[in-house]
Design a protein around this motif. Structure first.
Motif, PDB file in Angstrom:
ATOM      1  N   ILE A  72      42.211  46.251  38.855  1.00 12.16           N
ATOM      2  CA  ILE A  72      42.768  44.752  38.719  1.00 12.16           C
ATOM      3  C   ILE A  72      42.200  44.270  37.237  1.00 12.16           C
ATOM      4  N   ASP A 110      48.509  44.374  39.452  1.00 13.51           N
ATOM      5  CA  ASP A 110      47.808  45.508  40.022  1.00 13.51           C
ATOM      6  C   ASP A 110      48.114  46.543  38.807  1.00 13.51           C
ATOM      7  N   ARG A 114      37.193  40.088  41.062  1.00 15.40           N
ATOM      8  CA  ARG A 114      37.919  40.522  42.507  1.00 15.40           C
ATOM      9  C   ARG A 114      38.237  39.380  43.463  1.00 15.40           C
ATOM     10  N   ALA A 172      41.650  38.711  42.643  1.00 13.26           N
ATOM     11  CA  ALA A 172      42.348  39.818  43.105  1.00 13.26           C
ATOM     12  C   ALA A 172      43.031  39.661  44.614  1.00 13.26           C
ATOM     13  N   ALA A 173      41.839  39.325  45.276  1.00 15.21           N
ATOM     14  CA  ALA A 173      41.780  38.949  46.656  1.00 15.21           C
ATOM     15  C   ALA A 173      42.985  37.978  47.067  1.00 15.21           C
ATOM     16  N   SER A 215      37.677  47.473  40.204  1.00 20.75           N
ATOM     17  CA  SER A 215      38.752  47.744  41.348  1.00 20.75           C
ATOM     18  C   SER A 215      38.565  46.410  42.398  1.00 20.75           C
ATOM     19  N   GLY A 216      39.524  45.948  42.842  1.00 20.57           N
ATOM     20  CA  GLY A 216      39.271  45.121  43.895  1.00 20.57           C
ATOM     21  C   GLY A 216      39.132  45.618  45.229  1.00 20.57           C
ATOM     22  N   ASP A 217      38.760  44.621  46.213  1.00 23.20           N
ATOM     23  CA  ASP A 217      38.309  44.972  47.449  1.00 23.20           C
ATOM     24  C   ASP A 217      39.107  45.864  48.216  1.00 23.20           C
TER      25      ASP A 217
END
Length: 438
Positions: A157, A127, A117, A120-121, A150-152
């Motif tokens: 991801i 994606d 995460r 990804a941020a 899932s990311g934030d």
């Protein structure tokens, strides 16, 4: 099993789960499914250069996992593919540089959780949300796995390909001899602890000596049962304080369990703590499914488990299931090919081929893997994870290795001095805050 700082002098959880533990292999694995998915035919400009070769960066450097991955790579023909295998600790140290380099690997082995995460941020991961919809490779995976991947921002991801479950394990024959049965409520669980203690049995075994991280198992589950998965993740992300009323409630409940722990458990490793369970000197063990490797092969059919009972019925169910798989670089020159490779690796045939070849006790994430020949215990574990509302990892996977060290210090001190909980939580929060601020 992904990289972990949790080690004993002779055995790590990584080596145990991926290194061909014979008993676990016999219990968990059977037959290999062949075949592979059809390659992607995407040719739009958004696909980038669909002829660009692919690179897979792997930390699966133990002998059997490495050979299993090499076999999977050899079976992939849709795009030119090169795999680089790097020793785990070196891989961990270089992971950030892989993703921030000008020419990063396309696909990287790693863990679901906070690290994915965070990357990804920062915009470093591809994606792969389209793989989770329609007839995508991950579309049939459970909603809990989708949330975990899932990311934030809600985009997916991560592609999970194996996981294993934590629960309270016990011997069926021992429960029969003692006249008890697996509890379904927290009150029943505590009453059974009293019953076993009056019989001269240590109700709970634990291995918090050289494997101090085991103390986090009960902390995680009590927080999940009392405050819920969202609070737990936010706590480990620094959005709540360890010195809070919510955590104090967790610790107050934890304190009620301490009288039921085997008093020798503070000197045991997790492996040593399995011995009193095997010998029917202890009743139960909260631990991951890797615990079965400590059992004599002939006793494996006697192993069973039940989930940590509900404490607050208003809290959605959640289970700890450390999850491994892959993420991809946002800079890949061949997004379509990268997703095709991810789909190949996530397919039922490849999941089962890898698990069997690696001698792993992990479970497949795909519901289409043929599990009919798996043991009843494994099938029960799969159902537990498919039915739960939320999946979390383990303390370090949902936070960081550095934060795990603060937990080890705080929780082992708590086990020895539960009356000093107020000071312990203040000290824990101060140590954690330094890490979050660094």
């Amino acid at each position: 099993m992904g990289p972990t700082p949790f080690t004993t002098p002779s055995l790590s959880r990584r080596n145990l789960l991926l290194g061909g533990a014979g008993a676990a292999s016999a219990l968990f694995l059977s037959g290999c499914i062949g075949g592979s998915p059809a390659p992607s035919t995407e040719t739009s400009s958004a696909a980038g250069d669909i002829n660009a070769p692919l690179t897979l960066q792997s930390d699966l450097s133990d002998e059997l996992p490495k050979k299993a991955m090499e076999s999977l790579v050899a079976g992939y023909s849709a795009h030119k593919l090169t795999m680089n295998t790097v020793a785990t600790e070196q891989f961990r140290a270089q992971l950030s540089s892989y993703l921030t380099s000008q020419n990063p690997p396309d696909v990287i082995t790693w863990l679901a959780g906070s690290v994915a995460r965070d990357y990804a941020a920062k915009g470093l991961l591809l994606d792969v949300s389209d793989m989770w919809t329609g007839d995508g490779a991950c579309a049939k995976f459970s909603p809990a796995l989708k949330a975990l991947s899932s990311g934030d921002d809600g985009k997916q991801i991560f592609v999970p390909t194996s996981y294993y479950w934590w629960s309270i394990f016990y011997r069926k024959s021992a429960f029969e001899e003692w006249g008890v049965k697996a509890p379904t409520t927290w009150d029943d669980f505590m009453a059974m602890n009293d019953t076993l203690k009056t019989k001269g049995i240590s109700p709970l075994t634990c291995g918090t000596g050289s494997t101090a991280w085991m103390a986090s198992g009960w902390f995680d589950y009590l927080d999940l049962r009392i405050n819920g998965a969202q609070f737990h993740r936010e706590l480990l992300a620094g959005k709540h304080s360890f010195d809070s009323a919510e955590v104090r409630k967790v610790m107050d409940t934890y304190a009620t369990l301490i009288p039921y722990f085997d008093p020798k458990g503070r000197s045991y490793s997790w492996q040593e703590a399995a011995t009193p369970l095997i010998n029917k000197k202890a009743g139960m063990y909260l631990i991951g499914a890797f615990m079965t490797s400590a059992f004599p092969k002939g006793d494996l059919d006697d192993v069973d488990f039940f989930p940590v009972p509900t404490i607050d019925p208003s809290i959605p169910s959640a289970e700890e299931a450390p999850t491994d798989g892959y993420f991809a670089s946002a800079k890949t020159k061949n997004p379509a090919g990268t997703k095709d490779l991810l789909a190949y690796l996530a397919a039922p045939a490849q999941q089962q081929a890898y698990i069997e070849g690696a001698g792993s006790s992990n479970l497949p994430t795909s519901p289409d893997v043929d599990t009919t020949k798996f043991s009843p215990l494994v099938q029960k574990g799969i159902k537990l994870l498919q039915d739960t509302k939320e999946i979390t990892q383990f303390f370090n996977r949902d936070s960081s290795d550095a934060l795990q060290t603060t937990a080890d210090t705080a929780l082992t001190r708590f086990l020895d001095h539960p009356d000093d909980v107020a000071t312990i939580l203040k000290t824990w929060q101060a140590a954690a805050q330094k890490i979050w601020n660094s």
